[in-house]
Design an enzyme around this catalytic site. Structure first.
Site, PDB file in Angstrom:
ATOM      1  CD  GLU A  93      -2.240   6.883  -0.947  1.00  0.00           C
ATOM      2  OE1 GLU A  93      -1.118   6.612  -1.404  1.00  0.00           O
ATOM      3  OE2 GLU A  93      -2.739   8.012  -0.940  1.00  0.00           O
ATOM      4  CG  ASP A  94      -6.002   4.101   1.588  1.00  0.00           C
ATOM      5  OD1 ASP A  94      -5.673   5.266   1.306  1.00  0.00           O
ATOM      6  OD2 ASP A  94      -6.486   3.308   0.764  1.00  0.00           O
TER       7      ASP A  94
END
Ligand code: MN
Length: 745
Positions: A93-94
């Site tokens: 996600e990051d």
């Protein structure tokens, strides 16, 4: 509110201190989990490297978050795979890491689990009503293919709730609401009472700070006052159990704040009236000791009638097991006692996670195992066919295999059956949206209406007020709701058309008697006829006429006086007879029309369909339905008006004879005509008409109209003729002439 809050409330759960790798390993080992140190070191270092430049809103290094999630998972006594996924759960996600990179580094299993957690996070929950929340919860359970994905997601959410302080007020509210409505109920469904309770208390703390503070104060106050009494009871319990020879651990717990809050609100009572906000818990080694301990408790304190519950014999739906009783303490203060075995206690606290650790990640492949049954019930597996053994051994979940979950652009989520299309979705939202649907955007892209929807799709329906349903829409939808709405619309249209047909038929007939429809409808005879037939409106009678359920021949004598009838140049019913001429002698066309009733059907003269041919119906203006072969050129040309198309089918394959025109191309031989008629006669077939034409040099063109029973019969004739020496080709005439075309209208 000055003076109301004496001091700041304390957050109900504190986050774990940012755990080091050594910490995580210690937690795993403390729970008897095997640890592959080099593997975990690699995972930890990888996560640290990927997140190294990131900080959380609180200013802490980002790594504290995944490490804390990993610690929560370790404390749930889950294995090192879960802990590793906890460490890695945010890298897709990051950070710039890809799933392929993860797979290369740590293998397919870890990559898939991390990917699963990432996907769950992508669905945005928009608060609506309880039904929306339930659909969203099901979607989350359904989109996780592996139970561990849910466990990691819950740990992730728990740590985010523990550190919510750093977020904006708006984000706190939104995340707390989502936690309360989505994640806490999921934890509850999985039997994870501890996680559920912590999530709820944290959400309560952020959403209703004043009520939380007030309640916390009251509970603290009562505990302070009751401290001595509680200690006394505890001592007496220890002694009494020891005297009874029962080995048990005794603990004391206060009911969760949010549970108390809900109960007080639901029952409209004060905390002093709440019996079970504090409880003693007796955890035994053996099942039989549970009932023995219950005896000891009831001997020592007076039980309150109606408060005893045996959840051991009758487990709760999530298979919670325990004995509950409420007794009166020495100072008149009632308190609850919960009695259960160690195993029941673990299951009561951690639910499915407890089950997980029992089996070391390998669930028993024995369908009769009560734990397997428990798991199955817990996750509410809905398919009967799915083999529980293969499902369990692969640890895969498919909780709602027959459903997909789809979003509106505004974030409403709808459950639809698998293979549902944007058209189903449009009808699910609103009937009118369905009726006027012209297209759809799926995830921002234009997509055909027949596209099957997938879980997580965001679907925007395009519509136009001039668009209306058509019959082929029935093939584009799978939900019965959409089907019935489309059918209903088509039927209504069809009734409208039948009324039109009936009106024209009656008008035309009345005109021949020098009468108008308007005056006839207003006549006493008409009113009487309606009443006798049990019809409400004049339109109902016209529809009957249009559908062919009533004929002019039947109606006219009842509508007109004897003089009016006699004043006619032609007898009534000419129309009907005209139809009769087109139909095979003595038999109505064996045709079934889809829709509400029997419409008047006429076999089209241009193509002369026979039973067995693929046919299509066309609603004419004023002459019922003309039935064409699907190959008829007129139909292809004139069906520009698709709403006048109607489904028809042969109701039987025999019943009467049908005239078909065959065109036979031959060499110009002598005796050709005779050979043809002989061959046809041999097949027991009547010839209505035969014409020969020898205009083309060296060629004979013969057209013969034969009477056939059905398509099979026709094919036999074609074959027999085609086999004759000198015959070049036998084809069926489907007139495309202007005359034939007019016959359609
Ligand atoms: Mn996270």
């Amino acid at each position: 509110m000055p003076g109301f809050r004496k001091r700041s409330p304390t957050a109900p759960v504190a986050p774990p201190k940012a755990p080091s790798l050594a910490d995580l390993i210690a937690r795993l080992e403390a729970n008897g989990r095997s640890v592959d140190r080099p593997f975990l070191e690699k995972v930890y270092a990888y996560s640290a490297e990927m997140h190294k430049d990131q900080v959380r809103r609180s200013g802490e290094p980002y790594l504290t978050h995944p490490a804390s999630v990993a610690a929560i998972l370790a404390d749930l006594r889950l294995d090192q795979t879960c802990v590793a996924v906890g460490l890695l759960h945010d890298v897709l996600e990051d950070t710039l890491t890809t799933r392929a990179a993860l797979e290369a580094e740590f293998g397919a299993e870890i990559a898939e689990l991390v990917d699963g957690v990432t996907k769950i996070g992508k669905h945005l929950y928009v608060r609506k009503d309880e039904a929306q929340a339930e659909t969203f919860r099901k979607m989350i359970l359904a989109s996780a293919r592996d139970l561990r994905v849910i466990l990691v997601k819950l740990a992730d959410r728990l740590h985010n709730m523990m550190t919510l302080d750093a977020m904006s007020t708006e984000a706190r509210r939104r995340i707390s609401q989502e936690t309360l409505e989505i994640y806490a109920p999921i934890a509850n469904r999985l039997g994870m009472a501890k996680v559920k309770g912590e999530l709820e208390d944290l959400a309560f703390f952020y959403l209703y700070p004043l009520q939380f503070a007030s309640l916390q104060e009251k509970v603290d106050e009562r505990l302070r006052v009751g401290k001595k009494g509680i200690a006394e009871i505890r001592e007496r319990l220890v002694t009494a159990l020891a005297e009874g020879g029962i080995a048990a651990e005794i603990s004391f717990r206060v009911k969760r704040y949010y549970s108390i809050f809900q109960k007080l609100r639901r029952q409209g009572i004060d905390i002093s009236e709440l019996y079970d906000y504090l409880a003693f818990r007796i955890v035994t080694e053996e099942l039989r000791d549970c009932y023995a301990a219950l005896g000891v408790v009831h001997q020592g304190w007076r039980p309150i009638p109606g408060r005893f519950k045996d959840y051991i014999a009758m487990p709760k739906p999530n298979l919670y097991q325990s004995l509950h009783t409420t007794v009166l303490g020495g100072r008149g203060q009632p308190f609850e006692v919960q009695i259960r075995t160690r195993e029941m206690d673990l299951v009561a606290e951690d639910g499915i996670a407890a089950h997980w650790r029992y089996k070391e990640g390998r669930l028993a492949p024995d369908g009769a195992d009560k734990n397997v049954r428990w798991l199955r019930q817990l996750v509410e597996i809905q398919t009967e066919q799915s083999d529980p053994r293969s499902f369990l051994s692969s640890l895969k979940l498919d909780l709602y295999p027959d459903e997909v979950y789809v979003f509106t652009p505004k974030g409403d989520v709808f459950a639809l059956p698998r293979d549902a299309t944007p058209l189903d979705f449009a009808y699910r939202i609103h009937t009118d949206l369905g009726h006027h649907c012209t297209g759809a955007r799926i995830n921002g892209r234009l997509a055909p209406l027949r596209t099957p929807l997938k879980t997580g799709d965001i679907v925007e329906i395009l519509s136009s007020p001039t668009r209306n349903p058509s019959r082929d829409w029935l093939g584009l939808v799978v939900t019965s709701r959409a089907k019935s709405k489309i059918r209903h619309w088509l039927n209504t249209q069809q009734t409208e058309q039948a009324i039109q047909i009936g009106r024209r038929m009656l008008e035309k007939e009345l005109a021949r008697h020098k009468l108008t429809l308007k005056r006839t409808v207003e006549s006493e005879r008409f009113r009487k006829l309606l009443a006798e037939e049990g019809l409400g409106r004049p339109e109902d009678l016209l529809a009957r006429l249009g559908y062919g359920k009533a004929t002019l021949a039947q109606l006219l004598p009842r509508l007109l006086s004897a003089e009016e009838l006699q004043a006619t140049p032609e007898p009534p019913g000419a129309f009907r007879r005209a139809i009769g001429r087109l139909l095979p002698s003595g038999a109505a066309a064996p045709i079934a029309v889809s829709g509400p009733g029997d419409l008047l059907t006429v076999l089209a003269k241009c193509c002369r369909p026979v039973p067995g041919d693929e046919i299509v119906g066309y609603i004419t203006r004023g002459r019922g339905i003309s039935v064409h072969s699907i190959d008829c050129p007129n139909v292809r040309n004139l069906l520009y008006n698709p709403e006048r198309e109607i489904e028809v089918a042969w109701s039987r394959e025999d019943g009467g004879v049908f005239a078909v025109s065959l065109v036979i191309e031959t060499e110009d031989r002598r005796g050709m005509l005779a050979r043809l008629t002989e061959a046809i006669a041999k097949l027991d077939t009547n010839i209505r008409q035969i014409e020969a034409d020898t205009e083309r040099p060296g060629r004979g063109d013969i057209e013969v109209v034969v009477e056939v029973k059905n398509r099979g019969h026709l094919e036999k004739i074609r074959k027999a003729l085609g086999a004759l020496p000198g015959v070049l080709e036998v084809s069926r005439r489907m007139s495309g002439s202007a005359r034939g075309a007019r016959a359609l209208d």
